[in-house]
Design a protein around this motif. Structure first.
Motif, PDB file in Angstrom:
ATOM      1  N   SER A 137       0.827  -1.210   0.000  1.00 16.81           N
ATOM      2  CA  SER A 137       0.000   0.000   0.000  1.00 16.81           C
ATOM      3  C   SER A 137       0.862   1.260   0.000  1.00 16.81           C
ATOM      4  O   SER A 137       0.494   2.276  -0.601  1.00 16.81           O
ATOM      5  CB  SER A 137      -0.958   0.012   1.202  1.00 16.81           C
ATOM      6  OG  SER A 137      -0.250  -0.013   2.427  1.00 16.81           O
ATOM      7  N   ASP A 191      -6.848   1.693  -0.972  1.00 16.48           N
ATOM      8  CA  ASP A 191      -7.734   1.279   0.124  1.00 16.48           C
ATOM      9  C   ASP A 191      -7.838  -0.238   0.220  1.00 16.48           C
ATOM     10  O   ASP A 191      -7.766  -0.809   1.322  1.00 16.48           O
ATOM     11  CB  ASP A 191      -9.124   1.885  -0.056  1.00 16.48           C
ATOM     12  CG  ASP A 191      -9.148   3.393   0.159  1.00 16.48           C
ATOM     13  OD1 ASP A 191      -8.199   3.913   0.786  1.00 16.48           O
ATOM     14  OD2 ASP A 191     -10.101   4.047  -0.306  1.00 16.48           O
ATOM     15  N   SER A 192      -8.005  -0.907  -0.911  1.00 19.39           N
ATOM     16  CA  SER A 192      -8.153  -2.363  -0.889  1.00 19.39           C
ATOM     17  C   SER A 192      -6.850  -3.044  -0.471  1.00 19.39           C
ATOM     18  O   SER A 192      -6.868  -4.038   0.269  1.00 19.39           O
ATOM     19  CB  SER A 192      -8.616  -2.875  -2.260  1.00 19.39           C
ATOM     20  OG  SER A 192      -7.644  -2.609  -3.260  1.00 19.39           O
ATOM     21  N   ARG A 194      -4.447  -1.724   1.419  1.00 22.20           N
ATOM     22  CA  ARG A 194      -4.245  -1.438   2.844  1.00 22.20           C
ATOM     23  C   ARG A 194      -5.139  -2.334   3.711  1.00 22.20           C
ATOM     24  O   ARG A 194      -4.702  -2.852   4.745  1.00 22.20           O
ATOM     25  CB  ARG A 194      -4.540   0.041   3.111  1.00 22.20           C
ATOM     26  CG  ARG A 194      -4.371   0.490   4.560  1.00 22.20           C
ATOM     27  CD  ARG A 194      -2.924   0.625   4.948  1.00 22.20           C
ATOM     28  NE  ARG A 194      -2.793   1.090   6.321  1.00 22.20           N
ATOM     29  CZ  ARG A 194      -1.951   2.029   6.705  1.00 22.20           C
ATOM     30  NH1 ARG A 194      -1.157   2.588   5.812  1.00 22.20           N
ATOM     31  NH2 ARG A 194      -1.882   2.403   7.961  1.00 22.20           N
ATOM     32  N   THR A 195      -6.384  -2.531   3.275  1.00 20.12           N
ATOM     33  CA  THR A 195      -7.301  -3.398   4.015  1.00 20.12           C
ATOM     34  C   THR A 195      -6.778  -4.824   4.057  1.00 20.12           C
ATOM     35  O   THR A 195      -6.812  -5.487   5.108  1.00 20.12           O
ATOM     36  CB  THR A 195      -8.697  -3.374   3.372  1.00 20.12           C
ATOM     37  OG1 THR A 195      -9.230  -2.046   3.449  1.00 20.12           O
ATOM     38  CG2 THR A 195      -9.650  -4.329   4.079  1.00 20.12           C
ATOM     39  N   SER A 196      -6.278  -5.317   2.923  1.00 21.60           N
ATOM     40  CA  SER A 196      -5.728  -6.669   2.862  1.00 21.60           C
ATOM     41  C   SER A 196      -4.541  -6.822   3.804  1.00 21.60           C
ATOM     42  O   SER A 196      -4.424  -7.820   4.527  1.00 21.60           O
ATOM     43  CB  SER A 196      -5.310  -6.993   1.425  1.00 21.60           C
ATOM     44  OG  SER A 196      -4.684  -8.253   1.352  1.00 21.60           O
ATOM     45  N   SER A 198      -3.926  -5.037   6.502  1.00 16.99           N
ATOM     46  CA  SER A 198      -4.429  -4.969   7.882  1.00 16.99           C
ATOM     47  C   SER A 198      -5.047  -6.298   8.299  1.00 16.99           C
ATOM     48  O   SER A 198      -4.847  -6.766   9.432  1.00 16.99           O
ATOM     49  CB  SER A 198      -5.462  -3.846   8.017  1.00 16.99           C
ATOM     50  OG  SER A 198      -4.868  -2.584   7.764  1.00 16.99           O
ATOM     51  N   ASP A 199      -5.790  -6.921   7.379  1.00 19.87           N
ATOM     52  CA  ASP A 199      -6.376  -8.237   7.661  1.00 19.87           C
ATOM     53  C   ASP A 199      -5.276  -9.268   7.918  1.00 19.87           C
ATOM     54  O   ASP A 199      -5.397 -10.119   8.815  1.00 19.87           O
ATOM     55  CB  ASP A 199      -7.249  -8.698   6.500  1.00 19.87           C
ATOM     56  CG  ASP A 199      -8.530  -7.887   6.361  1.00 19.87           C
ATOM     57  OD1 ASP A 199      -8.887  -7.170   7.321  1.00 19.87           O
ATOM     58  OD2 ASP A 199      -9.173  -7.965   5.294  1.00 19.87           O
TER      59      ASP A 199
END
Length: 234
Positions: A137, A191-192, A194-196, A198-199
């Protein structure tokens, strides 16, 4: 102790304190140089990340700099290693960082802080490419923020590492770069991604909580992939 977060404002303030303390302890005008890299550089230069948890750097100074770092850390309630050179042990380190770094700011007329041009920041992220950190990200965010070309980044990879073939994950690095420059909406991609990431961090924390002796730097990626496959099968 709550985790300390470093922002653009307090990074500059701490570097100013460090310069003053270094000058005081050193008792002579021996110049010092710090090349700020990683999350701290990204927080300082770009607008998509607000903070980081430590200041990765390369330090070129007299031995009294260590005492200055400890003194400033104690005065500000910072953890040991708040500014450190642990980055030298990582896959993205190269001896050429100092050569390609550029002037950022001069603190107290003695401490020069330097940082890398944007394309070299991206090259270092491609060299790390850890799915449980913010390497991917960050690469998207830098390219989204700056007017840099794919050719500039590819040259930076050659300058630093001799080419993609010398990276830890060459195919994944090329694929990431391809996806970034082919994307129609970099905000959505950021965004996608960064979300991945974080998950992934949540998954690894859960594994570490349940199996505290399982994870190490050598197996993090493979354990993460196995855990994700298991989760998808449920």
């Amino acid at each position: 102790m709550d985790k300390v977060l470093f922002t653009k404002d307090n990074i500059d303030n701490l570097l100013f304190q460090l310069a003053k303390e270094y000058k005081k302890i050193n008792r002579k005008n021996t110049p010092a140089e710090i090349v700020i890299i990683g999350g701290a550089a990204i927080v300082s230069k770009y607008g998509f990340r607000a903070s980081t948890t430590d200041i990765d750097s390369l330090i070129f100074a007299s031995s009294s700099m260590k005492d200055a770092i400890n003194t400033v850390g104690d005065k500000n309630g910072l953890p040991t290693g708040w500014i450190n050179e642990e980055f030298r042990k990582t896959s993205s380190y190269t001896e050429k960082i100092r050569q390609y770094s550029k002037h950022y700011k001069l603190f107290a007329n003695i401490l020069e802080a330097r940082m890398l041009p944007s394309e070299y920041d991206v090259a270092m992220k491609l060299a790390s490419l850890r799915p449980y950190k913010y390497d991917m990200s960050d690469a998207v965010g830098i390219i989204k923020s700056e007017n840099i070309t794919r050719e500039q980044i590819e040259k930076a990879v050659v300058d630093f590492y001799g080419g993609f073939e010398n990276l830890s994950h060459p195919d994944e690095a090329k694929q990431l770069l391809e996806s970034i420059f082919a994307a129609h909406n970099l905000d959505e991609l950021y965004d996608s991604t960064r979300t991945s990431e974080s998950d992934n961090r949540v998954i690894l924390k859960d594994i570490d909580d349940n199996y505290p002796k399982l994870l190490n730097e050598g197996n993090l990626a493979s354990v993460l992939e196995a855990a994700k496959r298991k989760k998808d099968c449920k």
